[in-house]
Scaffold this motif. Structure first.
Motif, PDB file in Angstrom:
ATOM      1  N   PRO A   3      25.875  -0.288  23.956  1.00 50.49           N
ATOM      2  CA  PRO A   3      25.277  -0.251  22.613  1.00 50.49           C
ATOM      3  C   PRO A   3      26.283  -0.251  21.481  1.00 50.49           C
ATOM      4  O   PRO A   3      25.940  -0.564  20.341  1.00 50.49           O
ATOM      5  N   ASP A   4      27.542   0.072  21.754  1.00 50.99           N
ATOM      6  CA  ASP A   4      28.563   0.106  20.715  1.00 50.99           C
ATOM      7  C   ASP A   4      29.272  -1.236  20.543  1.00 50.99           C
ATOM      8  O   ASP A   4      30.169  -1.365  19.718  1.00 50.99           O
ATOM      9  N   LYS A   5      28.875  -2.250  21.306  1.00 45.74           N
ATOM     10  CA  LYS A   5      29.502  -3.570  21.249  1.00 45.74           C
ATOM     11  C   LYS A   5      28.491  -4.608  20.776  1.00 45.74           C
ATOM     12  O   LYS A   5      27.300  -4.490  21.045  1.00 45.74           O
ATOM     13  N   ASP A   6      28.974  -5.640  20.082  1.00 39.44           N
ATOM     14  CA  ASP A   6      28.141  -6.798  19.772  1.00 39.44           C
ATOM     15  C   ASP A   6      28.181  -7.704  20.994  1.00 39.44           C
ATOM     16  O   ASP A   6      29.256  -8.107  21.435  1.00 39.44           O
ATOM     17  N   ILE A   7      27.022  -8.008  21.557  1.00 41.96           N
ATOM     18  CA  ILE A   7      26.932  -8.812  22.771  1.00 41.96           C
ATOM     19  C   ILE A   7      26.421 -10.204  22.420  1.00 41.96           C
ATOM     20  O   ILE A   7      25.384 -10.348  21.768  1.00 41.96           O
ATOM     21  N   LEU A  23      12.753 -14.553  28.100  1.00 34.56           N
ATOM     22  CA  LEU A  23      12.393 -14.440  26.684  1.00 34.56           C
ATOM     23  C   LEU A  23      11.517 -13.209  26.448  1.00 34.56           C
ATOM     24  O   LEU A  23      11.757 -12.431  25.530  1.00 34.56           O
ATOM     25  N   VAL A  24      10.508 -13.038  27.288  1.00 26.08           N
ATOM     26  CA  VAL A  24       9.583 -11.919  27.144  1.00 26.08           C
ATOM     27  C   VAL A  24      10.298 -10.605  27.448  1.00 26.08           C
ATOM     28  O   VAL A  24      10.110  -9.602  26.742  1.00 26.08           O
ATOM     29  N   THR A  25      11.126 -10.593  28.481  1.00 22.09           N
ATOM     30  CA  THR A  25      11.857  -9.379  28.849  1.00 22.09           C
ATOM     31  C   THR A  25      12.805  -8.950  27.731  1.00 22.09           C
ATOM     32  O   THR A  25      12.843  -7.771  27.358  1.00 22.09           O
ATOM     33  N   ILE A  26      13.563  -9.886  27.177  1.00 25.81           N
ATOM     34  CA  ILE A  26      14.488  -9.560  26.085  1.00 25.81           C
ATOM     35  C   ILE A  26      13.707  -9.040  24.886  1.00 25.81           C
ATOM     36  O   ILE A  26      14.095  -8.054  24.250  1.00 25.81           O
ATOM     37  N   ASN A  27      12.590  -9.680  24.572  1.00 29.01           N
ATOM     38  CA  ASN A  27      11.790  -9.210  23.445  1.00 29.01           C
ATOM     39  C   ASN A  27      11.256  -7.800  23.688  1.00 29.01           C
ATOM     40  O   ASN A  27      11.233  -6.980  22.781  1.00 29.01           O
ATOM     41  N   ALA A  28      10.859  -7.502  24.918  1.00 29.02           N
ATOM     42  CA  ALA A  28      10.343  -6.168  25.236  1.00 29.02           C
ATOM     43  C   ALA A  28      11.433  -5.106  25.095  1.00 29.02           C
ATOM     44  O   ALA A  28      11.175  -4.003  24.611  1.00 29.02           O
ATOM     45  N   CYS A  29      12.654  -5.446  25.478  1.00 24.19           N
ATOM     46  CA  CYS A  29      13.771  -4.491  25.410  1.00 24.19           C
ATOM     47  C   CYS A  29      14.392  -4.418  24.020  1.00 24.19           C
ATOM     48  O   CYS A  29      14.897  -3.373  23.628  1.00 24.19           O
ATOM     49  N   ARG A  30      14.383  -5.520  23.306  1.00 24.01           N
ATOM     50  CA  ARG A  30      14.944  -5.638  21.960  1.00 24.01           C
ATOM     51  C   ARG A  30      16.296  -4.956  21.759  1.00 24.01           C
ATOM     52  O   ARG A  30      16.441  -4.094  20.892  1.00 24.01           O
ATOM     53  N   PRO A  31      17.284  -5.340  22.538  1.00 23.53           N
ATOM     54  CA  PRO A  31      18.601  -4.733  22.316  1.00 23.53           C
ATOM     55  C   PRO A  31      19.104  -5.090  20.908  1.00 23.53           C
ATOM     56  O   PRO A  31      19.152  -6.247  20.545  1.00 23.53           O
ATOM     57  N   ARG A  32      19.441  -4.097  20.131  1.00 26.10           N
ATOM     58  CA  ARG A  32      19.799  -4.296  18.716  1.00 26.10           C
ATOM     59  C   ARG A  32      21.142  -4.997  18.537  1.00 26.10           C
ATOM     60  O   ARG A  32      21.492  -5.359  17.419  1.00 26.10           O
ATOM     61  N   ASN A  33      21.876  -5.182  19.606  1.00 26.30           N
ATOM     62  CA  ASN A  33      23.222  -5.751  19.491  1.00 26.30           C
ATOM     63  C   ASN A  33      23.371  -7.082  20.234  1.00 26.30           C
ATOM     64  O   ASN A  33      24.467  -7.497  20.530  1.00 26.30           O
ATOM     65  N   LEU A  34      22.253  -7.751  20.519  1.00 25.24           N
ATOM     66  CA  LEU A  34      22.301  -8.984  21.320  1.00 25.24           C
ATOM     67  C   LEU A  34      22.069 -10.216  20.462  1.00 25.24           C
ATOM     68  O   LEU A  34      21.109 -10.278  19.689  1.00 25.24           O
ATOM     69  N   THR A  35      22.940 -11.187  20.608  1.00 21.02           N
ATOM     70  CA  THR A  35      22.733 -12.522  20.055  1.00 21.02           C
ATOM     71  C   THR A  35      22.760 -13.486  21.235  1.00 21.02           C
ATOM     72  O   THR A  35      23.744 -13.561  21.959  1.00 21.02           O
ATOM     73  N   GLU A  80      27.375 -13.283  10.789  1.00 19.14           N
ATOM     74  CA  GLU A  80      26.425 -12.324  10.220  1.00 19.14           C
ATOM     75  C   GLU A  80      25.366 -11.922  11.245  1.00 19.14           C
ATOM     76  O   GLU A  80      25.043 -10.752  11.394  1.00 19.14           O
ATOM     77  N   LEU A  81      24.834 -12.907  11.967  1.00 19.86           N
ATOM     78  CA  LEU A  81      23.818 -12.605  12.989  1.00 19.86           C
ATOM     79  C   LEU A  81      24.376 -11.696  14.082  1.00 19.86           C
ATOM     80  O   LEU A  81      23.705 -10.765  14.524  1.00 19.86           O
ATOM     81  N   ILE A  82      25.577 -11.991  14.529  1.00 18.22           N
ATOM     82  CA  ILE A  82      26.177 -11.215  15.618  1.00 18.22           C
ATOM     83  C   ILE A  82      26.342  -9.754  15.219  1.00 18.22           C
ATOM     84  O   ILE A  82      26.156  -8.854  16.036  1.00 18.22           O
ATOM     85  N   SER A  83      26.633  -9.499  13.970  1.00 12.88           N
ATOM     86  CA  SER A  83      26.903  -8.121  13.553  1.00 12.88           C
ATOM     87  C   SER A  83      25.736  -7.437  12.850  1.00 12.88           C
ATOM     88  O   SER A  83      25.890  -6.333  12.344  1.00 12.88           O
TER      89      SER A  83
END
Length: 119
Positions: A3-7, A23-35, A80-83
């Protein structure tokens, strides 16, 4: 997991088509640091450039339809998106084709060990 890294994940359109549930799995988890960047060249590049159906699809629109924040590459500021502490999907459209790349000298086992050591 980090969680402390931009992925940033770079994927191909063929891989996405074969794993649409991601797509559905990523949306369900919504990692705040994922691009998640999908390179859409309309071809399965790693197996010989066979055409995919993605050449006729808007993958960012499909990602948006399941709830992901989605963008076309040319309409974004990637840094900008990555961070930005969001879960983002980016579609990069390009023509098919592979570069001439040298054969990787490392064995799969050594690559795995190097990857595990970093984690």
């Amino acid at each position: 997991a980090k969680p402390d890294k931009d992925i940033v994940v770079i994927d191909g359109d063929g891989a996405l088509l074969m794993n649409m549930g991601s797509l559905v799995t990523i949306n369900a988890c919504r990692p705040r640091n994922l691009t998640w960047i999908v390179i859409n060249n309309g071809a399965y590049g790693s197996t010989g450039n066979q055409e995919t159906y993605a050449k006729d699809l808007n993958l960012s629109e499909i990602a948006s339809s399941v709830g992901l924040k989605s963008y076309k590459f040319e309409e974004t500021d990637l840094k900008e998106l990555i961070s930005d502490d969001e879960c983002n999907f980016v579609e990069f459209n390009c023509k098919p084709g592979n570069s001439t790349a040298p054969i990787i000298e490392k064995t799969p086992e050594s690559i795995k060990k190097r990857f595990m050591a970093i984690l």
